[in-house]
Design a protein around this motif. Sequence first.
Motif, PDB file in Angstrom:
ATOM      1  N   LYS A   7      -9.974   3.116   3.418  1.00  0.00           N
ATOM      2  CA  LYS A   7      -9.074   4.269   3.343  1.00  0.00           C
ATOM      3  C   LYS A   7      -8.677   4.475   1.883  1.00  0.00           C
ATOM      4  N   GLY A 183       2.738   9.627   4.924  1.00  0.00           N
ATOM      5  CA  GLY A 183       2.067   8.367   4.608  1.00  0.00           C
ATOM      6  C   GLY A 183       1.161   7.901   5.739  1.00  0.00           C
ATOM      7  N   ASP A 186      -2.567   5.917   6.340  1.00  0.00           N
ATOM      8  CA  ASP A 186      -2.710   4.459   6.502  1.00  0.00           C
ATOM      9  C   ASP A 186      -2.894   4.113   7.976  1.00  0.00           C
ATOM     10  N   VAL A 242       4.194   0.604   0.071  1.00  0.00           N
ATOM     11  CA  VAL A 242       2.777   0.754  -0.269  1.00  0.00           C
ATOM     12  C   VAL A 242       1.879   1.009   0.949  1.00  0.00           C
TER      13      VAL A 242
END
Length: 433
Positions: A7, A183, A186, A242
Amino acid sequence: MGIKTVKFGGSSLANAEQIAKAAAIIRSDPDRRYVVASAPGKRSAADVKVTDLLYQLYGRRDGDYAYTLASIRQRFTRIASDLDVEIDLDPHFATIEKHLLTIADPDYIASRGEYLNCVLLAAYLGWPLIDSADVIRFADSGEFLVDETDVLLGTALHKVERAVIPGFYGATAQGQIKTFPRGGSDVTGALVARAAMAEVYENWTDVSGILIADPRVVDDPLPIREISYTALRELTYLGASVLHENAIIPVRSRGIPINIRNTDCPEDPGTWIHTEASTDSHGPAIVGVAAKIGYTAITVRKAQWSGSLGVGPSLFRLFQDLGVVVDLAVTGVDSWTVVIRSEMITHLMEVFMDKIRTLRPDAVEVRDGLALVGVIASGTLPRTTVTVRLAQALDDARIDVFADTYVGDLRIFTIDTDRHDDAIRAIYAALVD
Ligand code: ADP
Ligand code: ASP
Ligand code: MG
Protein backbone atom coordinates in the motif's frame (compact mmCIF):
# COMPACT_ATOMS: atom_id res chain seq x y z
CA MET A 1 7.23 -17.54 -3.44
CA GLY A 2 4.74 -15.68 -1.31
CA ILE A 3 2.44 -12.81 -2.22
CA LYS A 4 3.19 -9.32 -0.99
CA THR A 5 0.43 -6.73 -0.75
CA VAL A 6 1.81 -3.21 -0.93
CA LYS A 7 0.00 0.00 0.00
CA PHE A 8 1.34 3.43 -0.93
CA GLY A 9 0.08 6.45 1.01
CA GLY A 10 -0.75 9.88 -0.37
CA SER A 11 2.68 11.35 0.32
CA SER A 12 4.24 8.48 -1.67
CA LEU A 13 2.01 9.28 -4.65
CA ALA A 14 1.75 13.06 -4.49
CA ASN A 15 3.26 13.70 -7.93
CA ALA A 16 4.73 11.86 -10.93
CA GLU A 17 8.19 11.70 -9.39
CA GLN A 18 6.85 9.95 -6.28
CA ILE A 19 4.66 7.64 -8.35
CA ALA A 20 7.70 6.64 -10.42
CA LYS A 21 9.56 5.80 -7.17
CA ALA A 22 6.62 3.69 -6.02
CA ALA A 23 6.50 1.91 -9.39
CA ALA A 24 10.24 1.14 -9.18
CA ILE A 25 9.70 -0.40 -5.73
CA ILE A 26 6.77 -2.45 -7.04
CA ARG A 27 8.70 -3.70 -10.08
CA SER A 28 11.83 -4.54 -8.10
CA ASP A 29 10.11 -7.56 -6.49
CA PRO A 30 7.82 -9.86 -8.53
CA ASP A 31 6.11 -10.95 -5.28
CA ARG A 32 4.66 -7.41 -4.95
CA ARG A 33 1.52 -8.44 -6.81
CA TYR A 34 -1.30 -6.42 -5.30
CA VAL A 35 -0.97 -2.66 -4.97
CA VAL A 36 -3.35 -0.48 -2.96
CA ALA A 37 -3.00 3.25 -3.56
CA SER A 38 -4.19 6.47 -1.93
CA ALA A 39 -5.14 9.75 -3.56
CA PRO A 40 -2.27 12.20 -4.20
CA GLY A 41 -1.22 13.75 -0.89
CA LYS A 42 0.72 16.90 -0.12
CA ARG A 43 3.70 17.77 -2.35
CA SER A 44 4.97 20.21 0.29
CA ALA A 45 3.94 21.23 3.80
CA ALA A 46 1.76 24.04 2.41
CA ASP A 47 0.05 21.89 -0.24
CA VAL A 48 -3.50 20.46 -0.01
CA LYS A 49 -4.30 16.74 -0.28
CA VAL A 50 -6.52 15.83 -3.23
CA THR A 51 -9.01 14.25 -0.79
CA ASP A 52 -9.33 17.60 1.02
CA LEU A 53 -9.83 19.36 -2.34
CA LEU A 54 -12.59 16.86 -3.15
CA TYR A 55 -14.38 17.57 0.13
CA GLN A 56 -14.07 21.30 -0.65
CA LEU A 57 -15.50 20.62 -4.09
CA TYR A 58 -18.47 18.85 -2.54
CA GLY A 59 -19.00 21.75 -0.11
CA ARG A 60 -19.12 24.22 -3.01
CA ARG A 61 -21.46 22.18 -5.23
CA ASP A 62 -24.28 24.74 -4.99
CA GLY A 63 -22.05 27.66 -5.85
CA ASP A 64 -18.65 28.44 -7.24
CA TYR A 65 -17.10 25.01 -7.52
CA ALA A 66 -15.42 25.47 -10.93
CA TYR A 67 -12.06 26.64 -9.61
CA THR A 68 -11.75 23.71 -7.18
CA LEU A 69 -12.74 21.22 -9.87
CA ALA A 70 -10.17 22.75 -12.23
CA SER A 71 -7.39 22.50 -9.65
CA ILE A 72 -8.17 18.82 -8.99
CA ARG A 73 -8.19 18.17 -12.70
CA GLN A 74 -4.91 20.03 -13.06
CA ARG A 75 -3.25 17.77 -10.48
CA PHE A 76 -4.19 14.62 -12.37
CA THR A 77 -3.45 16.08 -15.83
CA ARG A 78 0.00 17.05 -14.62
CA ILE A 79 0.68 13.60 -13.18
CA ALA A 80 -0.48 11.92 -16.41
CA SER A 81 1.66 14.11 -18.65
CA ASP A 82 4.76 13.88 -16.40
CA LEU A 83 4.41 10.09 -16.35
CA ASP A 84 3.78 10.03 -20.09
CA VAL A 85 0.57 8.11 -19.58
CA GLU A 86 -1.93 8.64 -22.37
CA ILE A 87 -5.33 8.73 -20.75
CA ASP A 88 -8.28 10.91 -21.65
CA LEU A 89 -9.35 12.39 -18.32
CA ASP A 90 -12.27 14.33 -19.89
CA PRO A 91 -14.93 11.62 -19.53
CA HIS A 92 -13.87 10.99 -15.91
CA PHE A 93 -14.24 14.66 -14.98
CA ALA A 94 -17.50 14.98 -16.91
CA THR A 95 -18.89 12.10 -14.80
CA ILE A 96 -17.65 13.69 -11.57
CA GLU A 97 -19.23 17.07 -12.45
CA LYS A 98 -22.52 15.48 -13.44
CA HIS A 99 -22.60 13.50 -10.19
CA LEU A 100 -21.75 16.62 -8.20
CA LEU A 101 -24.65 18.55 -9.66
CA THR A 102 -27.28 15.83 -9.52
CA ILE A 103 -26.69 13.76 -6.36
CA ALA A 104 -25.73 14.89 -2.86
CA ASP A 105 -23.13 12.19 -2.26
CA PRO A 106 -19.95 13.29 -0.45
CA ASP A 107 -18.54 9.75 -0.27
CA TYR A 108 -18.61 9.35 -4.04
CA ILE A 109 -16.85 12.68 -4.59
CA ALA A 110 -14.21 11.98 -1.89
CA SER A 111 -13.47 8.55 -3.37
CA ARG A 112 -12.50 9.92 -6.80
CA GLY A 113 -8.98 10.83 -5.63
CA GLU A 114 -8.10 7.19 -5.03
CA TYR A 115 -9.98 6.04 -8.13
CA LEU A 116 -8.28 8.42 -10.58
CA ASN A 117 -4.83 7.95 -9.05
CA CYS A 118 -5.23 4.20 -9.49
CA VAL A 119 -6.42 4.59 -13.09
CA LEU A 120 -3.14 6.44 -13.76
CA LEU A 121 -0.96 4.08 -11.72
CA ALA A 122 -2.47 0.98 -13.36
CA ALA A 123 -1.86 2.46 -16.82
CA TYR A 124 1.71 3.39 -15.89
CA LEU A 125 2.44 -0.14 -14.60
CA GLY A 126 0.45 -1.78 -17.41
CA TRP A 127 -1.55 -3.71 -14.77
CA PRO A 128 -5.31 -4.28 -14.45
CA LEU A 129 -7.39 -2.16 -12.07
CA ILE A 130 -9.88 -3.75 -9.70
CA ASP A 131 -12.45 -1.12 -8.70
CA SER A 132 -12.96 -1.27 -4.94
CA ALA A 133 -16.67 -0.52 -5.52
CA ASP A 134 -16.96 -4.12 -6.77
CA VAL A 135 -15.02 -5.86 -4.01
CA ILE A 136 -15.18 -3.83 -0.77
CA ARG A 137 -18.74 -4.21 0.50
CA PHE A 138 -20.77 -1.93 2.77
CA ALA A 139 -24.36 -2.26 4.02
CA ASP A 140 -26.86 0.49 3.11
CA SER A 141 -26.46 1.76 6.69
CA GLY A 142 -22.78 2.43 5.96
CA GLU A 143 -21.58 -0.49 8.09
CA PHE A 144 -18.55 -2.27 6.60
CA LEU A 145 -19.25 -5.93 5.76
CA VAL A 146 -16.13 -7.88 6.56
CA ASP A 147 -17.10 -11.40 5.48
CA GLU A 148 -18.73 -10.42 2.17
CA THR A 149 -15.66 -8.33 1.36
CA ASP A 150 -13.27 -11.17 2.14
CA VAL A 151 -15.10 -13.47 -0.30
CA LEU A 152 -15.51 -10.86 -3.08
CA LEU A 153 -11.90 -9.68 -2.81
CA GLY A 154 -10.50 -13.20 -2.57
CA THR A 155 -12.37 -14.28 -5.71
CA ALA A 156 -11.37 -11.20 -7.71
CA LEU A 157 -7.68 -11.37 -6.71
CA HIS A 158 -7.54 -15.06 -7.50
CA LYS A 159 -8.41 -14.32 -11.14
CA VAL A 160 -5.50 -11.96 -11.78
CA GLU A 161 -1.76 -12.30 -11.40
CA ARG A 162 -1.36 -8.62 -10.47
CA ALA A 163 -3.70 -5.71 -9.77
CA VAL A 164 -4.01 -2.11 -8.61
CA ILE A 165 -6.82 -1.51 -6.10
CA PRO A 166 -7.93 1.96 -4.91
CA GLY A 167 -7.87 2.53 -1.15
CA PHE A 168 -10.38 4.33 1.09
CA TYR A 169 -13.72 3.29 -0.44
CA GLY A 170 -16.08 0.49 -1.33
CA ALA A 171 -19.78 0.32 -2.19
CA THR A 172 -23.12 -1.20 -1.27
CA ALA A 173 -24.51 -4.11 -3.29
CA GLN A 174 -26.44 -1.47 -5.31
CA GLY A 175 -23.19 0.30 -6.16
CA GLN A 176 -23.49 3.32 -3.86
CA ILE A 177 -19.98 4.43 -2.86
CA LYS A 178 -19.10 4.49 0.86
CA THR A 179 -15.77 5.58 2.32
CA PHE A 180 -13.82 4.48 5.37
CA PRO A 181 -12.80 7.18 7.86
CA ARG A 182 -9.90 9.45 6.86
CA GLY A 183 -6.64 7.55 6.44
CA GLY A 184 -8.71 4.50 5.46
CA SER A 185 -6.50 3.33 2.58
CA ASP A 186 -4.48 1.58 5.29
CA VAL A 187 -7.61 -0.48 6.03
CA THR A 188 -8.08 -1.37 2.33
CA GLY A 189 -4.43 -2.49 2.21
CA ALA A 190 -5.00 -4.74 5.22
CA LEU A 191 -8.18 -6.22 3.67
CA VAL A 192 -6.39 -6.96 0.40
CA ALA A 193 -3.44 -8.56 2.25
CA ARG A 194 -5.89 -10.69 4.22
CA ALA A 195 -7.94 -11.81 1.21
CA ALA A 196 -4.76 -12.54 -0.80
CA MET A 197 -3.31 -14.58 2.11
CA ALA A 198 -0.23 -12.42 1.65
CA GLU A 199 3.01 -13.28 3.41
CA VAL A 200 3.42 -9.59 4.27
CA TYR A 201 1.49 -6.33 4.15
CA GLU A 202 3.97 -3.64 3.17
CA ASN A 203 2.75 -0.13 3.99
CA TRP A 204 4.89 2.47 2.18
CA THR A 205 4.83 6.02 3.55
CA ASP A 206 7.09 9.06 4.08
CA VAL A 207 8.89 7.95 7.26
CA SER A 208 11.24 5.01 7.82
CA GLY A 209 8.76 3.12 9.95
CA ILE A 210 6.89 3.92 13.11
CA LEU A 211 9.06 6.17 15.19
CA ILE A 212 9.26 6.12 18.96
CA ALA A 213 7.59 9.55 18.97
CA ASP A 214 5.82 11.77 16.44
CA PRO A 215 8.57 13.35 14.26
CA ARG A 216 6.61 16.62 14.25
CA VAL A 217 7.14 16.83 18.03
CA VAL A 218 10.56 15.23 18.62
CA ASP A 219 13.51 15.90 16.30
CA ASP A 220 14.65 12.84 14.42
CA PRO A 221 13.21 10.16 16.74
CA LEU A 222 14.52 6.61 16.51
CA PRO A 223 12.44 4.12 14.54
CA ILE A 224 10.75 1.16 16.21
CA ARG A 225 12.28 -1.96 14.64
CA GLU A 226 9.66 -4.42 15.87
CA ILE A 227 6.37 -4.04 17.69
CA SER A 228 3.48 -6.40 18.51
CA TYR A 229 0.01 -5.83 17.01
CA THR A 230 -1.32 -5.19 20.52
CA ALA A 231 1.27 -2.55 21.41
CA LEU A 232 0.82 -0.83 18.06
CA ARG A 233 -2.96 -0.69 18.44
CA GLU A 234 -2.51 0.93 21.82
CA LEU A 235 -0.04 3.42 20.40
CA THR A 236 -2.17 4.29 17.36
CA TYR A 237 -5.30 4.56 19.49
CA LEU A 238 -3.42 7.06 21.62
CA GLY A 239 -2.34 9.18 18.68
CA ALA A 240 0.60 7.68 16.73
CA SER A 241 -1.14 8.37 13.44
CA VAL A 242 1.16 6.63 10.98
CA LEU A 243 -1.11 3.61 10.46
CA HIS A 244 -4.91 3.67 10.80
CA GLU A 245 -5.91 1.82 13.97
CA ASN A 246 -8.42 -0.36 12.06
CA ALA A 247 -5.70 -1.61 9.70
CA ILE A 248 -4.38 -4.03 12.29
CA ILE A 249 -7.35 -6.32 12.96
CA PRO A 250 -7.79 -7.81 9.43
CA VAL A 251 -4.16 -8.95 9.11
CA ARG A 252 -3.68 -9.89 12.73
CA SER A 253 -6.41 -12.53 12.54
CA ARG A 254 -4.42 -14.31 9.80
CA GLY A 255 -1.00 -13.71 11.35
CA ILE A 256 0.18 -11.56 8.41
CA PRO A 257 3.02 -9.23 9.48
CA ILE A 258 2.93 -5.52 8.56
CA ASN A 259 6.13 -3.83 7.40
CA ILE A 260 6.06 0.00 7.41
CA ARG A 261 8.56 1.35 4.86
CA ASN A 262 9.78 4.66 3.44
CA THR A 263 9.23 5.28 -0.30
CA ASP A 264 12.10 7.79 -0.25
CA CYS A 265 14.51 5.36 1.48
CA PRO A 266 13.47 1.89 0.26
CA GLU A 267 16.64 0.29 1.62
CA ASP A 268 15.67 1.15 5.23
CA PRO A 269 14.19 -1.92 6.96
CA GLY A 270 11.34 0.07 8.52
CA THR A 271 9.12 -1.33 11.28
CA TRP A 272 7.92 -4.94 11.54
CA ILE A 273 4.61 -5.52 13.26
CA HIS A 274 3.70 -9.06 14.28
CA THR A 275 2.22 -11.19 17.04
CA GLU A 276 5.22 -11.17 19.34
CA ALA A 277 7.98 -8.60 19.20
CA SER A 278 11.33 -9.67 20.59
CA THR A 279 12.91 -7.42 23.20
CA ASP A 280 16.24 -5.87 22.32
CA SER A 281 17.97 -5.85 25.70
CA HIS A 282 20.22 -2.98 24.58
CA GLY A 283 17.35 -0.96 23.10
CA PRO A 284 15.44 1.98 24.64
CA ALA A 285 13.34 1.49 27.77
CA ILE A 286 10.14 2.41 25.92
CA VAL A 287 8.66 1.11 22.67
CA GLY A 288 6.86 4.36 21.95
CA VAL A 289 5.08 7.43 23.27
CA ALA A 290 2.03 9.15 21.75
CA ALA A 291 -0.67 11.61 22.78
CA LYS A 292 -4.27 12.38 21.98
CA ILE A 293 -6.09 15.58 22.88
CA GLY A 294 -9.75 16.44 23.43
CA TYR A 295 -10.68 14.64 26.65
CA THR A 296 -13.00 15.42 29.56
CA ALA A 297 -12.77 13.86 33.02
CA ILE A 298 -15.82 13.41 35.21
CA THR A 299 -15.38 12.55 38.88
CA VAL A 300 -18.35 11.41 40.93
CA ARG A 301 -17.92 11.36 44.71
CA LYS A 302 -20.04 9.89 47.47
CA ALA A 303 -19.00 9.00 50.97
CA GLN A 304 -19.25 5.32 51.90
CA TRP A 305 -19.38 4.21 48.30
CA SER A 306 -16.47 1.85 48.67
CA GLY A 307 -17.65 -1.72 48.85
CA SER A 308 -21.03 -0.88 47.35
CA LEU A 309 -21.39 -3.18 44.38
CA GLY A 310 -23.96 -1.23 42.43
CA VAL A 311 -22.15 2.06 41.87
CA GLY A 312 -19.64 1.15 39.17
CA PRO A 313 -22.16 -0.78 37.07
CA SER A 314 -24.80 1.99 37.44
CA LEU A 315 -22.33 4.61 36.29
CA PHE A 316 -21.21 2.54 33.33
CA ARG A 317 -24.82 1.67 32.44
CA LEU A 318 -25.58 5.38 32.42
CA PHE A 319 -22.80 6.04 29.91
CA GLN A 320 -23.85 3.02 27.88
CA ASP A 321 -27.46 4.30 27.72
CA LEU A 322 -26.15 7.66 26.49
CA GLY A 323 -23.98 5.94 23.84
CA VAL A 324 -20.84 7.36 25.42
CA VAL A 325 -17.60 5.35 25.22
CA VAL A 326 -15.47 5.51 28.37
CA ASP A 327 -11.76 5.60 27.48
CA LEU A 328 -10.38 5.35 30.97
CA ALA A 329 -11.82 4.68 34.44
CA VAL A 330 -10.10 5.20 37.76
CA THR A 331 -11.66 4.10 41.03
CA GLY A 332 -10.88 5.91 44.26
CA VAL A 333 -12.10 4.88 47.69
CA ASP A 334 -15.34 6.86 47.57
CA SER A 335 -15.03 8.27 44.06
CA TRP A 336 -15.15 7.24 40.43
CA THR A 337 -13.38 9.12 37.66
CA VAL A 338 -13.97 8.46 33.99
CA VAL A 339 -12.14 10.01 31.06
CA ILE A 340 -14.16 10.44 27.89
CA ARG A 341 -13.61 12.08 24.50
CA SER A 342 -15.05 15.60 24.92
CA GLU A 343 -16.94 15.47 21.61
CA MET A 344 -18.89 12.47 22.96
CA ILE A 345 -20.07 14.04 26.19
CA THR A 346 -20.18 17.86 25.83
CA HIS A 347 -23.60 17.99 24.18
CA LEU A 348 -24.99 15.37 26.58
CA MET A 349 -23.73 16.99 29.78
CA GLU A 350 -27.14 18.27 30.92
CA VAL A 351 -28.80 14.89 30.40
CA PHE A 352 -25.90 13.24 32.19
CA MET A 353 -26.18 15.60 35.16
CA ASP A 354 -29.93 14.94 35.43
CA LYS A 355 -29.39 11.21 35.41
CA ILE A 356 -26.42 11.14 37.76
CA ARG A 357 -28.50 12.98 40.39
CA THR A 358 -30.60 9.85 40.76
CA LEU A 359 -27.52 8.19 42.31
CA ARG A 360 -27.46 11.02 44.91
CA PRO A 361 -23.73 11.82 44.73
CA ASP A 362 -22.02 14.24 47.13
CA ALA A 363 -20.23 15.97 44.26
CA VAL A 364 -19.71 15.77 40.52
CA GLU A 365 -16.60 17.44 39.08
CA VAL A 366 -15.99 18.01 35.38
CA ARG A 367 -12.62 18.89 33.91
CA ASP A 368 -12.20 19.68 30.20
CA GLY A 369 -9.12 20.32 28.09
CA LEU A 370 -7.29 17.11 28.90
CA ALA A 371 -4.92 14.97 26.85
CA LEU A 372 -3.96 11.32 27.21
CA VAL A 373 -0.27 10.52 26.87
CA GLY A 374 0.40 6.82 26.34
CA VAL A 375 3.78 5.18 26.90
CA ILE A 376 4.63 1.54 26.27
CA ALA A 377 7.52 0.10 28.24
CA SER A 378 9.80 -2.22 26.27
CA GLY A 379 10.77 -4.63 29.01
CA THR A 380 14.47 -3.77 29.03
CA LEU A 381 14.11 -2.22 32.50
CA PRO A 382 11.97 -3.31 35.47
CA ARG A 383 8.52 -1.71 35.30
CA THR A 384 8.95 0.17 38.55
CA THR A 385 12.19 1.72 37.26
CA VAL A 386 10.34 2.93 34.15
CA THR A 387 7.53 4.29 36.34
CA VAL A 388 9.96 6.24 38.50
CA ARG A 389 11.79 7.68 35.48
CA LEU A 390 8.56 8.73 33.81
CA ALA A 391 7.30 10.42 36.96
CA GLN A 392 10.66 12.18 37.34
CA ALA A 393 10.65 13.33 33.70
CA LEU A 394 7.16 14.83 34.01
CA ASP A 395 7.98 16.42 37.36
CA ASP A 396 11.21 17.97 35.98
CA ALA A 397 9.17 19.45 33.12
CA ARG A 398 6.64 20.80 35.68
CA ILE A 399 3.81 18.85 34.11
CA ASP A 400 0.88 18.24 36.41
CA VAL A 401 -0.57 14.74 36.13
CA PHE A 402 -4.33 14.55 36.71
CA ALA A 403 -4.43 10.74 36.60
CA ASP A 404 -2.00 7.96 35.84
CA THR A 405 -3.08 4.44 34.98
CA TYR A 406 -0.84 1.43 34.58
CA VAL A 407 -1.73 -1.89 33.01
CA GLY A 408 1.11 -4.23 32.09
CA ASP A 409 3.55 -2.33 29.89
CA LEU A 410 1.10 0.47 29.07
CA ARG A 411 1.05 3.68 31.07
CA ILE A 412 -1.46 6.44 30.40
CA PHE A 413 -1.02 9.90 31.88
CA THR A 414 -3.97 12.29 31.82
CA ILE A 415 -2.59 15.83 31.65
CA ASP A 416 -3.57 19.31 30.46
CA THR A 417 -3.87 19.55 26.68
CA ASP A 418 -1.48 22.47 26.31
CA ARG A 419 1.35 20.38 27.78
CA HIS A 420 1.03 17.23 25.66
CA ASP A 421 3.91 18.01 23.29
CA ASP A 422 6.12 18.99 26.26
CA ALA A 423 5.25 15.69 27.91
CA ILE A 424 6.25 13.70 24.82
CA ARG A 425 9.56 15.58 24.56
CA ALA A 426 10.30 15.15 28.27
CA ILE A 427 9.53 11.41 28.18
CA TYR A 428 11.58 10.88 25.01
CA ALA A 429 14.56 12.79 26.40
CA ALA A 430 14.50 10.89 29.70
CA LEU A 431 13.90 7.37 28.42
CA VAL A 432 15.35 7.22 24.91
CA ASP A 433 18.02 9.83 24.35
P1 ADP B 1 0.44 8.22 4.29
O1 ADP B 1 0.23 9.41 3.42
O2 ADP B 1 1.55 7.34 3.79
O3 ADP B 1 -0.80 7.46 4.59
P2 ADP B 1 0.36 9.45 6.92
O4 ADP B 1 0.50 10.92 6.80
O5 ADP B 1 -1.00 8.89 7.16
O6 ADP B 1 1.05 8.78 5.64
O7 ADP B 1 1.31 8.90 8.07
C1 ADP B 1 2.69 9.22 8.08
C2 ADP B 1 2.91 10.40 9.00
O8 ADP B 1 2.54 10.04 10.33
C3 ADP B 1 4.34 10.83 9.14
O9 ADP B 1 4.74 11.69 8.08
C4 ADP B 1 4.36 11.53 10.50
O10 ADP B 1 4.23 12.91 10.36
C5 ADP B 1 3.10 11.00 11.22
N1 ADP B 1 3.40 10.36 12.50
C6 ADP B 1 2.77 10.60 13.68
N2 ADP B 1 3.26 9.85 14.66
C7 ADP B 1 4.24 9.11 14.11
C8 ADP B 1 5.12 8.12 14.64
N3 ADP B 1 5.13 7.75 15.92
N4 ADP B 1 5.99 7.56 13.77
C9 ADP B 1 6.02 7.90 12.47
N5 ADP B 1 5.20 8.83 11.93
C10 ADP B 1 4.33 9.42 12.74
N1 ASP C 1 -7.12 9.83 0.81
C1 ASP C 1 -7.79 9.48 2.04
C2 ASP C 1 -7.46 10.52 3.11
O1 ASP C 1 -6.82 11.52 2.82
C3 ASP C 1 -7.47 8.10 2.51
C4 ASP C 1 -6.02 7.81 2.77
O2 ASP C 1 -5.13 8.55 2.33
O3 ASP C 1 -5.75 6.80 3.42
O4 ASP C 1 -7.89 10.37 4.21
MG1 MG D 1 -2.21 7.50 6.15
